[in-house]
Design a protein around this motif. Structure first.
Motif, PDB file in Angstrom:
ATOM      1  N   GLY A 108      44.997  40.045  25.724  1.00  0.00           N
ATOM      2  CA  GLY A 108      44.440  38.736  25.409  1.00  0.00           C
ATOM      3  C   GLY A 108      44.539  37.719  26.531  1.00  0.00           C
ATOM      4  O   GLY A 108      44.033  36.609  26.422  1.00  0.00           O
ATOM      5  N   SER A 109      45.206  38.085  27.617  1.00  0.00           N
ATOM      6  CA  SER A 109      45.232  37.196  28.775  1.00  0.00           C
ATOM      7  C   SER A 109      43.844  37.195  29.423  1.00  0.00           C
ATOM      8  O   SER A 109      43.024  38.069  29.153  1.00  0.00           O
ATOM      9  CB  SER A 109      46.273  37.662  29.794  1.00  0.00           C
ATOM     10  N   ILE A 110      43.597  36.222  30.272  1.00  0.00           N
ATOM     11  CA  ILE A 110      42.319  36.129  30.973  1.00  0.00           C
ATOM     12  C   ILE A 110      42.584  36.106  32.473  1.00  0.00           C
ATOM     13  O   ILE A 110      43.391  35.308  32.956  1.00  0.00           O
ATOM     14  CB  ILE A 110      41.546  34.853  30.572  1.00  0.00           C
ATOM     15  N   ILE A 111      41.896  36.978  33.190  1.00  0.00           N
ATOM     16  CA  ILE A 111      41.953  36.995  34.653  1.00  0.00           C
ATOM     17  C   ILE A 111      40.646  36.400  35.148  1.00  0.00           C
ATOM     18  O   ILE A 111      39.562  36.866  34.779  1.00  0.00           O
ATOM     19  CB  ILE A 111      42.126  38.426  35.184  1.00  0.00           C
ATOM     20  N   THR A 112      40.756  35.359  35.966  1.00  0.00           N
ATOM     21  CA  THR A 112      39.569  34.690  36.488  1.00  0.00           C
ATOM     22  C   THR A 112      39.590  34.736  38.003  1.00  0.00           C
ATOM     23  O   THR A 112      40.607  34.434  38.621  1.00  0.00           O
ATOM     24  CB  THR A 112      39.525  33.219  36.022  1.00  0.00           C
ATOM     25  N   THR A 113      38.442  35.131  38.592  1.00  0.00           N
ATOM     26  CA  THR A 113      38.300  35.102  40.045  1.00  0.00           C
ATOM     27  C   THR A 113      37.313  33.997  40.413  1.00  0.00           C
ATOM     28  O   THR A 113      36.375  33.701  39.664  1.00  0.00           O
ATOM     29  CB  THR A 113      37.819  36.443  40.620  1.00  0.00           C
ATOM     30  N   TYR A 114      37.556  33.401  41.576  1.00  0.00           N
ATOM     31  CA  TYR A 114      36.749  32.302  42.088  1.00  0.00           C
ATOM     32  C   TYR A 114      36.328  32.657  43.508  1.00  0.00           C
ATOM     33  O   TYR A 114      37.189  32.839  44.382  1.00  0.00           O
ATOM     34  CB  TYR A 114      37.562  31.002  42.116  1.00  0.00           C
ATOM     35  N   THR A 115      35.013  32.753  43.740  1.00  0.00           N
ATOM     36  CA  THR A 115      34.488  33.092  45.054  1.00  0.00           C
ATOM     37  C   THR A 115      33.643  31.930  45.558  1.00  0.00           C
ATOM     38  O   THR A 115      32.745  31.453  44.841  1.00  0.00           O
ATOM     39  CB  THR A 115      33.626  34.371  44.990  1.00  0.00           C
ATOM     40  N   ASP A 116      33.902  31.504  46.778  1.00  0.00           N
ATOM     41  CA  ASP A 116      33.129  30.422  47.385  1.00  0.00           C
ATOM     42  C   ASP A 116      31.781  30.980  47.822  1.00  0.00           C
ATOM     43  O   ASP A 116      31.712  31.832  48.697  1.00  0.00           O
ATOM     44  CB  ASP A 116      33.887  29.846  48.583  1.00  0.00           C
ATOM     45  N   VAL A 117      30.698  30.519  47.188  1.00  0.00           N
ATOM     46  CA  VAL A 117      29.345  30.973  47.517  1.00  0.00           C
ATOM     47  C   VAL A 117      28.519  29.829  48.106  1.00  0.00           C
ATOM     48  O   VAL A 117      27.289  29.912  48.143  1.00  0.00           O
ATOM     49  CB  VAL A 117      28.645  31.604  46.289  1.00  0.00           C
TER      50      VAL A 117
END
Length: 121
Positions: A108-117
């Motif tokens: 139930g955890s959430i893994i979020t990735t952030y990529t500079d586009v």
């Protein structure tokens, strides 16, 4: 969830090119990497393991980073929903554009990735 019993993520996650944020099912931040802080121009001291995600969201909103997202109902739902797979772009107040991808874990955890586009826009 007891933050003191959670294992530390591998150090190598500090070296990936994406920002990374991991949030528990009850919306507490348990991990972030340096790139996440760089992308959002946050001092690492601003984040604390176990702090409520809402506290970070409130800070980013007050600073203007989520103003555009909050004005659009669909984008607001993307920013505020942390329960399922999501992929969307977010423009910050400084003009940076982030590709954001969220994946739930079996716990139930959430893994979020952030990529500079920004450069590709």
């Amino acid at each position: 969830m007891d933050m003191d019993t959670l294992p530390e993520p591998p150090e190598l996650l500090q070296y990936i090119s994406q920002g990374l944020l991991v949030v528990t099912p009850d919306r507490n931040i348990i991990f972030w990497n340096d790139r996440f802080c760089d992308l959002f121009e946050l001092p690492d001291s601003h984040l604390q393991r176990g702090m409520a995600l809402q506290r970070l969201t409130d800070f980013l909103t007050a600073r203007g980073d989520l103003a555009l997202a909050k004005a659009d109902p669909e984008m607001r739902a993307n920013v505020e929903t942390f329960q399922h797979h999501q992929s969307f772009e977010l423009q910050l107040a400084n003009g940076r554009v982030l590709d954001i991808r969220r994946e739930p874990t079996p716990s139930g955890s959430i893994i979020t990735t952030y990529t500079d586009v920004t450069e590709s826009k």
